[in-house]
Design a protein around this motif. Structure first.
Motif, PDB file in Angstrom:
ATOM      1  N   ASP A 120      -6.996  -5.189   8.727  1.00 30.20           N
ATOM      2  CA  ASP A 120      -7.715  -4.257   9.574  1.00 30.20           C
ATOM      3  C   ASP A 120      -7.014  -4.130  10.923  1.00 30.20           C
ATOM      4  O   ASP A 120      -6.090  -4.884  11.259  1.00 30.20           O
ATOM      5  CB  ASP A 120      -9.166  -4.726   9.761  1.00 30.20           C
ATOM      6  CG  ASP A 120      -9.933  -4.749   8.446  1.00 30.20           C
ATOM      7  OD1 ASP A 120      -9.650  -3.884   7.590  1.00 30.20           O
ATOM      8  OD2 ASP A 120     -10.793  -5.630   8.278  1.00 30.20           O
ATOM      9  N   ASP A 130       0.834  -1.208   0.000  1.00 31.50           N
ATOM     10  CA  ASP A 130       0.000   0.000   0.000  1.00 31.50           C
ATOM     11  C   ASP A 130       0.866   1.255   0.000  1.00 31.50           C
ATOM     12  O   ASP A 130       0.363   2.368  -0.194  1.00 31.50           O
ATOM     13  CB  ASP A 130      -0.906   0.022   1.238  1.00 31.50           C
ATOM     14  CG  ASP A 130      -2.040  -0.981   1.143  1.00 31.50           C
ATOM     15  OD1 ASP A 130      -2.402  -1.356   0.009  1.00 31.50           O
ATOM     16  OD2 ASP A 130      -2.550  -1.399   2.199  1.00 31.50           O
ATOM     17  N   ARG A 161      -5.827 -10.880  -3.903  1.00 33.75           N
ATOM     18  CA  ARG A 161      -6.791  -9.781  -3.829  1.00 33.75           C
ATOM     19  C   ARG A 161      -6.868  -9.086  -5.186  1.00 33.75           C
ATOM     20  O   ARG A 161      -5.893  -8.988  -5.925  1.00 33.75           O
ATOM     21  CB  ARG A 161      -6.382  -8.788  -2.742  1.00 33.75           C
ATOM     22  CG  ARG A 161      -6.465  -9.384  -1.331  1.00 33.75           C
ATOM     23  CD  ARG A 161      -6.277  -8.309  -0.278  1.00 33.75           C
ATOM     24  NE  ARG A 161      -7.306  -7.278  -0.378  1.00 33.75           N
ATOM     25  CZ  ARG A 161      -8.554  -7.406   0.092  1.00 33.75           C
ATOM     26  NH1 ARG A 161      -8.929  -8.521   0.708  1.00 33.75           N
ATOM     27  NH2 ARG A 161      -9.422  -6.424  -0.038  1.00 33.75           N
ATOM     28  N   GLU A 187      -6.907  -6.056  -5.872  1.00 37.48           N
ATOM     29  CA  GLU A 187      -6.046  -4.873  -5.981  1.00 37.48           C
ATOM     30  C   GLU A 187      -4.649  -5.196  -6.491  1.00 37.48           C
ATOM     31  O   GLU A 187      -3.925  -4.300  -6.928  1.00 37.48           O
ATOM     32  CB  GLU A 187      -5.912  -4.180  -4.620  1.00 37.48           C
ATOM     33  CG  GLU A 187      -7.219  -3.809  -3.953  1.00 37.48           C
ATOM     34  CD  GLU A 187      -7.667  -4.865  -2.960  1.00 37.48           C
ATOM     35  OE1 GLU A 187      -7.394  -4.738  -1.752  1.00 37.48           O
ATOM     36  OE2 GLU A 187      -8.281  -5.855  -3.435  1.00 37.48           O
ATOM     37  N   LYS A 192      -2.507  -6.777   0.354  1.00 42.02           N
ATOM     38  CA  LYS A 192      -3.072  -7.316   1.600  1.00 42.02           C
ATOM     39  C   LYS A 192      -4.021  -6.274   2.196  1.00 42.02           C
ATOM     40  O   LYS A 192      -3.843  -5.065   2.012  1.00 42.02           O
ATOM     41  CB  LYS A 192      -1.966  -7.648   2.603  1.00 42.02           C
ATOM     42  CG  LYS A 192      -0.985  -8.724   2.129  1.00 42.02           C
ATOM     43  CD  LYS A 192       0.125  -8.949   3.138  1.00 42.02           C
ATOM     44  CE  LYS A 192       1.054 -10.097   2.740  1.00 42.02           C
ATOM     45  NZ  LYS A 192       1.866  -9.791   1.547  1.00 42.02           N
ATOM     46  N   LYS A 193      -5.011  -6.766   2.931  1.00 38.59           N
ATOM     47  CA  LYS A 193      -5.930  -5.869   3.634  1.00 38.59           C
ATOM     48  C   LYS A 193      -5.975  -6.312   5.097  1.00 38.59           C
ATOM     49  O   LYS A 193      -6.624  -7.303   5.425  1.00 38.59           O
ATOM     50  CB  LYS A 193      -7.329  -5.897   3.020  1.00 38.59           C
ATOM     51  CG  LYS A 193      -8.272  -4.848   3.625  1.00 38.59           C
ATOM     52  CD  LYS A 193      -9.630  -4.870   2.921  1.00 38.59           C
ATOM     53  CE  LYS A 193     -10.492  -3.692   3.389  1.00 38.59           C
ATOM     54  NZ  LYS A 193     -10.685  -3.698   4.849  1.00 38.59           N
ATOM     55  N   PRO A 208      -7.894 -11.699   2.979  1.00 35.69           N
ATOM     56  CA  PRO A 208      -7.014 -10.624   3.466  1.00 35.69           C
ATOM     57  C   PRO A 208      -5.587 -10.674   2.940  1.00 35.69           C
ATOM     58  O   PRO A 208      -4.943  -9.631   2.813  1.00 35.69           O
ATOM     59  CB  PRO A 208      -7.030 -10.826   4.993  1.00 35.69           C
ATOM     60  CG  PRO A 208      -8.286 -11.572   5.277  1.00 35.69           C
ATOM     61  CD  PRO A 208      -8.508 -12.454   4.081  1.00 35.69           C
TER      62      PRO A 208
END
Length: 550
Positions: A216, A180, A240, A242, A213-214, A236
């Motif tokens: 939280d 990210d 993904r 993205e 990766k996501k 996650p």
């Protein structure tokens, strides 16, 4: 010389994977190196491959065979220098061979300058934001942020001593990058240009499905991760949607060169998710490991081919075929074990855990089947990826002493994982000790005595050798591959038969009894023929109609 203008060379290329530390040692330190590869270019040219893909040759502590990278734009001094890379590229191109380099974008090593900076910087710093750091649980952060397990066993989170932990899905020496972060993305674009400017022709992308990766603030448990589907782009950690934004940027870099640089994704994803990785807007091609995982059975092989040709048509790419690589038990060994009741690669792993004692390996049958599978593979439309030593018919080396092993999986899961060292043992070039021509010193992994009978020097002038079979097959393939068409033909049970352009027919007999060969001129057979009988576990190439080749 290579045709520098051919933008589609990769679609049906034969690519030879080199594990650099185990190919050829030019400086007598027991470790293969780039000058060693250069010294064997005449051998590679005589083999008839189109491209070479070396596993990582970057500076590394070898916590994971070089996939723990200290610097993506340099060479491990034990393997050579950047000047050696330039010379290798020039010599390969002069021999008509292209070079694909391995890019490892999911993680760096823990010795990378960025990670050293991260450890020296406070929580919340820009340096730590290049990686995935999280506060630990407990009063003082003494507990990991989640109970995740790494791919090599043990925890996937490592403490750094100030209440924070970093994610390493693989070895603890391989901290995961934070994709990210724009700085991470830009730095890899620089790396792709660095190697492309030096003249490399393409890239193999390690763990291509793992970058996006996501995570939280509250992390899921390992049980929740395991229960989360991986087939819809919402997991996650894996595959993904993205991630394709990253590869669209990479594609812009690739297409800025003439011809465009190629790429192939190592993406362990659900079948319907493969085409986006292989699309012209993305990496352009993706590995297909289904043939590697298929049992030696007619229905299994045909189904794999049908499914993957359909996926290739959907993406507009060509598929890839793999039977062996640096991560799995060699296929000559897998096929020589009793019929498995579990996936064939797991069956080979179980055999390794016994040191190769149980079940008993039928080495002759394994090689016979391996030769048949190879001729089948090389007749298919798409790219064929060959792993060093398979052209010699090498079997896995199962009985490496614990003190000589190198794979981190072995040390992190004792008694559960045996590691991948058995397929990474240095090649035998001659019958001479101490290292069968690999170099002037003992090799970094022990070579068994039986390697002498399979050395290049023994097979070189033997027309019946496995090396001779590969050379002839690759020569014929280069001349016969004029399109990517394939037509299935009717066949008997336990037999698969198909036709390619120019009347090129392939027939493989998976059964235990000979079958009658149809009419046609025999071009090549994986086992000796008796009259017009196709022996058990044998593949033959036929020419129908007027000869397209001599």
């Amino acid at each position: 010389m290579t045709d520098e203008t051919d933008a589609t060379w990769w679609r049906q290329a034969a690519v030879y994977q080199i594990y650099p530390r185990s190919f050829a040692d030019a400086n007598a330190d027991g470790i293969g190196d780039l000058p060693g590869i250069r010294s064997r270019i005449p051998y590679l040219r005589s083999l008839g491959i189109d491209a070479v893909w070396p596993s990582p040759f970057y500076p590394s502590a070898l916590a994971d065979g070089g996939y723990d990278v200290d610097d993506y734009r340099d060479v491990d001094p034990r393997l050579g220098t950047l000047d050696d890379v330039d010379a290798l590229i020039a010599d390969l191109h002069a021999a008509g061979i292209r070079l694909i380099v391995d890019i490892v974008p999911n993680h760096t090593s823990n010795r990378h300058a960025w990670f050293v900076d991260a450890l020296a910087s406070p929580r919340g710093s820009a340096a730590r934001n290049r990686y995935i750091f999280r506060d630990g649980l407990g009063a003082n952060g003494e507990l990991p942020p989640a109970d995740w397990t790494s791919a090599f066993g043990g925890p996937a989170w490592e403490p750094v001593g100030d209440g924070q932990w970093y994610l390493h899905y693989f070895a603890k020496e391989q901290p995961d990058l934070n994709w990210d972060n724009r700085e991470v993305r830009d730095d890899f674009l620089t790396t792709l240009r660095f190697w492309s400017d030096r003249g490399v022709d393409g890239f193999r992308i390690d763990v291509a499905h793992g970058l996006a990766k996501k995570l939280d603030k509250t992390l899921p448990s390992q049980a929740d991760l395991d229960a989360t589907p991986k087939n819809n782009g919402g997991h996650p950690l894996w595959d993904r949607d993205e991630v394709h934004e990253i590869y669209a940027e990479w594609r812009s870099v690739f297409n800025s060169y003439s011809p465009p640089r190629t790429a192939v994704a190592e993406a362990w994803v659900e079948s319907h998710r493969v085409p986006r990785y292989a699309s012209p807007e993305g990496l352009g091609q993706a590995f297909n490991f289904d043939l590697l995982r298929a049992n030696f059975e007619a229905d299994a092989f045909r189904r794999v081919v049908e499914d993957n040709l359909a996926l290739a048509a959907e993406s507009g790419s060509s598929t890839t075929w793999v039977l062996s690589n640096h991560d799995v038990v060699r296929h000559a060994t897998r096929y020589g074990l009793p019929e498995p009741t579990e996936p064939i690669e797991k069956h080979g792993h179980a055999w390794l855990l016994t040191g190769g004692v149980s079940p008993v390996l039928d080495a002759e049958r394994g090689l016979r089947r391996a030769r048949a599978a190879t001729l089948f593979e090389l007749a298919l439309p798409g790219s064929a990826y060959l792993y060093q030593g398979e052209e010699l018919g090498l079997h896995e080396v199962p009985d490496i002493p614990a003190e000589r092993r190198q794979d981190p999986a072995f040390f992190r899961n004792p008694g559960v994982e045996i590691g991948r060292d058995g397929c990474r043992v240095p090649l035998p070039w001659t019958t001479d000790r101490p290292s069968f021509g690999f170099g002037a010193a003992h090799a970094h992994l022990p070579q068994p005595d039986w390697f002498a009978s399979m050395a290049v020097s023994v097979q070189d002038d033997n027309p019946d050798s496995t090396l001779a079979l590969y050379r002839r097959a690759l020569e014929l393939r280069r001349r016969l591959q004029t399109s990517e068409d394939l037509e299935w033909l009717d066949s008997a049970p336990d037999v698969v038969r198909f036709r390619r352009p120019n009347g090129w027919e392939t027939i493989i007999n998976f059964g235990g009894e000979p079958v009658e060969l149809p009419a046609g001129t025999v071009l090549l057979s994986s086992s000796p023929l008796t009259g017009r009988q196709l022996p058990a576990e044998t593949t033959v190439w036929l020419q129908q109609g007027p000869p397209a080749i001599s």
